[in-house]
Enzyme design. Structure first.
Site, PDB file in Angstrom:
ATOM      1  N   ASN A  15       0.943  -1.203   0.151  1.00 45.92           N
ATOM      2  CA  ASN A  15       0.279   0.260  -0.199  1.00 45.92           C
ATOM      3  C   ASN A  15       0.981   1.401  -0.186  1.00 45.92           C
ATOM      4  O   ASN A  15       1.662   1.828   1.700  1.00 45.92           O
ATOM      5  CB  ASN A  15      -0.647   0.083   1.171  1.00 45.92           C
ATOM      6  CG  ASN A  15      -1.332   1.414   1.786  1.00 45.92           C
ATOM      7  OD1 ASN A  15      -2.001   2.064   0.591  1.00 45.92           O
ATOM      8  ND2 ASN A  15      -2.494   1.279   2.759  1.00 45.92           N
ATOM      9  N   LYS A  17       0.235   4.369  -0.264  1.00 44.28           N
ATOM     10  CA  LYS A  17      -0.708   5.527   0.403  1.00 44.28           C
ATOM     11  C   LYS A  17      -0.392   6.601  -0.371  1.00 44.28           C
ATOM     12  O   LYS A  17      -0.611   6.816  -1.479  1.00 44.28           O
ATOM     13  CB  LYS A  17      -0.722   6.149   2.234  1.00 44.28           C
ATOM     14  CG  LYS A  17      -0.531   4.586   2.423  1.00 44.28           C
ATOM     15  CD  LYS A  17      -0.049   4.753   4.079  1.00 44.28           C
ATOM     16  CE  LYS A  17       0.155   3.125   4.776  1.00 44.28           C
ATOM     17  NZ  LYS A  17      -0.249   3.208   6.210  1.00 44.28           N
ATOM     18  N   HIS A 105      -9.862   0.862   4.991  1.00 42.81           N
ATOM     19  CA  HIS A 105      -8.420   1.080   5.860  1.00 42.81           C
ATOM     20  C   HIS A 105      -8.380   1.618   7.203  1.00 42.81           C
ATOM     21  O   HIS A 105      -9.966   2.849   6.841  1.00 42.81           O
ATOM     22  CB  HIS A 105      -7.299   1.724   5.064  1.00 42.81           C
ATOM     23  CG  HIS A 105      -5.801   1.784   5.126  1.00 42.81           C
ATOM     24  ND1 HIS A 105      -5.721   2.317   6.028  1.00 42.81           N
ATOM     25  CD2 HIS A 105      -5.309   1.451   5.618  1.00 42.81           C
ATOM     26  CE1 HIS A 105      -4.438   2.360   6.564  1.00 42.81           C
ATOM     27  NE2 HIS A 105      -3.855   1.325   6.032  1.00 42.81           N
ATOM     28  N   GLU A 107      -7.110   4.162   8.499  1.00 43.30           N
ATOM     29  CA  GLU A 107      -7.020   6.028   7.603  1.00 43.30           C
ATOM     30  C   GLU A 107      -8.274   6.164   6.771  1.00 43.30           C
ATOM     31  O   GLU A 107      -8.001   7.222   7.222  1.00 43.30           O
ATOM     32  CB  GLU A 107      -5.794   6.065   6.751  1.00 43.30           C
ATOM     33  CG  GLU A 107      -4.309   5.672   7.736  1.00 43.30           C
ATOM     34  CD  GLU A 107      -3.216   5.746   6.819  1.00 43.30           C
ATOM     35  OE1 GLU A 107      -2.763   4.955   5.356  1.00 43.30           O
ATOM     36  OE2 GLU A 107      -1.803   4.644   7.664  1.00 43.30           O
ATOM     37  N   GLU A 177      -5.469  -5.328  10.684  1.00 42.34           N
ATOM     38  CA  GLU A 177      -4.455  -4.573  10.813  1.00 42.34           C
ATOM     39  C   GLU A 177      -4.872  -3.453  12.596  1.00 42.34           C
ATOM     40  O   GLU A 177      -6.021  -2.738  12.720  1.00 42.34           O
ATOM     41  CB  GLU A 177      -4.892  -3.241   9.183  1.00 42.34           C
ATOM     42  CG  GLU A 177      -4.003  -4.026   8.370  1.00 42.34           C
ATOM     43  CD  GLU A 177      -3.820  -2.853   7.616  1.00 42.34           C
ATOM     44  OE1 GLU A 177      -2.298  -2.781   7.180  1.00 42.34           O
ATOM     45  OE2 GLU A 177      -4.392  -1.518   7.611  1.00 42.34           O
ATOM     46  N   GLY A 183       2.487   2.172  10.979  1.00 40.02           N
ATOM     47  CA  GLY A 183       3.485   2.617  10.937  1.00 40.02           C
ATOM     48  C   GLY A 183       4.238   3.633  12.366  1.00 40.02           C
ATOM     49  O   GLY A 183       4.412   4.368  12.674  1.00 40.02           O
ATOM     50  N   SER A 223       3.565  -2.409  10.579  1.00 41.24           N
ATOM     51  CA  SER A 223       4.634  -2.614  10.758  1.00 41.24           C
ATOM     52  C   SER A 223       5.433  -4.246  10.441  1.00 41.24           C
ATOM     53  O   SER A 223       6.288  -4.226  10.828  1.00 41.24           O
ATOM     54  CB  SER A 223       4.969  -2.289  12.028  1.00 41.24           C
ATOM     55  OG  SER A 223       4.551  -1.047  12.526  1.00 41.24           O
TER      56      SER A 223
HETATM   57  P1  PGA Z   1       2.725  -0.015   7.779  1.00 40.19           P
HETATM   58  O1  PGA Z   1       1.723   0.428   7.065  1.00 40.19           O
HETATM   59  O2  PGA Z   1       3.041  -0.856   7.221  1.00 40.19           O
HETATM   60  O3  PGA Z   1       3.588   1.244   7.393  1.00 40.19           O
HETATM   61  O4  PGA Z   1       2.780  -0.125   8.923  1.00 40.19           O
HETATM   62  C1  PGA Z   1       0.483  -0.724   7.141  1.00 40.19           C
HETATM   63  C2  PGA Z   1      -0.826  -0.310   6.554  1.00 40.19           C
HETATM   64  O5  PGA Z   1      -1.583   0.544   6.827  1.00 40.19           O
HETATM   65  O6  PGA Z   1      -1.905  -1.624   5.943  1.00 40.19           O
END
Ligand code: PGA
Length: 265
Positions: A15, A17, A105, A107, A177, A183, A223
């Site tokens: 992803n 983003k 997601h 976010e 997730e 992150g 992560s």
């Molecule tokens: P990350 O993000 O690997 O940077 O923790 C995962 C995600 O948001 O799908």
């Protein structure tokens, strides 16, 4: 809940983003293409999810160079067309040969107020247009601390699955997730990821039956890096990873793909 012998084919998804303009995206896709070896891609499905403005460019690289990578998107509209300024429909994504669409997601849920109802409508839109949703669910740190992880996951999964045709569930991907792991550099342990993914599979079984529950692929995300991928993918109910930060670096992402391939042996 399932034994390792019956494991599903892993899906490693990157992803991106809101990173990479279309020129950077072309470069990133080519870089990935040069690094992915047949031995890595053979046992593993791979998808990349660029921003909307990059999709056409990345599609051209993938198709022009015959890369073993599926095109993915990060979001889509609920409706297929109409007066919805600024939206991009699943029908439009399907025309670009997008195969996977991330839906719900955290976010999107937290920063853009997407409710379980909106997420469910987007799942329907993706399936209606012949693509595979990567349906994201996960608890916040507050929910985890007060012991609400299972309730939260069950409610998110049930809302989503309640909206889609029962027969489609086996073809979907669900991404577990935990919001606190995204992150932060603090991934869930394999034990925690397995517990949550096994619970999600149980909820799917309860909702639509044991057969689709045995077929649906469940990714872990939060992560993920090349070092933690193999132990995560050795868990009985973890069928892939959804990668944010580490997917922006082609070498790191290919390291994750390779670790996923090793875990299948
Ligand atoms: P990350 O993000 O690997 O940077 O923790 C995962 C995600 O948001 O799908």
């Amino acid at each position: 809940m399932t034994d390792a012998g019956s494991k599903r084919r892993p899906l490693v998804s990157g992803n991106w983003k809101m990173n990479f303009d279309h020129l950077q995206a072309i470069h990133a896709a080519r870089d990935l293409g040069l690094r992915v070896q047949p031995a890595d891609a053979g046992p593993v499905d791979i998808s990349v999810h660029p921003p909307f403005t990059d999709l056409r460019s990345v599609q051209s690289v993938i198709e022009g160079e015959g890369l073993p990578i599926a095109l993915g998107a990060q979001n889509c509209a609920v409706e297929d067309s109409g007066a919805f300024t600024g939206e991009v429909s699943a029908a439009m994504l399907a025309k670009l040969h997008v195969e996977y669409v991330i839906v719900g997601h955290s976010e999107r849920r937290q920063l853009f107020g997407e409710s379980d109802e909106v997420v469910a409508a987007k799942l329907k839109a993706v399936l209606r247009n012949g693509m595979t949703p990567i349906f994201c669910v996960g608890e916040t740190v507050d929910e985890r601390e007060v012991g609400l992880t299972r309730d939260r996951l069950a409610s998110q999964v049930e809302h989503g699955l309640g909206a889609v045709p029962q027969g489609a569930v086996a073809t979907m991907v669900i991404a577990y997730e935990p919001v606190w792991a995204i992150g932060t550099g603090q991934p869930a342990t394999p034990e925690d990821a397995q517990e949550a993914c096994s619970w999600i599979r149980e909820v799917v079984a309860r909702s639509v039956g044991a057969d689709p529950a045995g077929q649906v692929r469940i990714q872990y995300g939060g992560s993920v890096n090349a070092d933690n991928t193999e132990p995560l993918l050795r868990c009985a109910d973890v069928d892939g990873v959804l990668v944010g930060g580490a997917s922006l670096d082609a070498a790191a992402f290919v390291g994750i793909v390779r670790a996923a391939a090793i875990a299948t042996r």
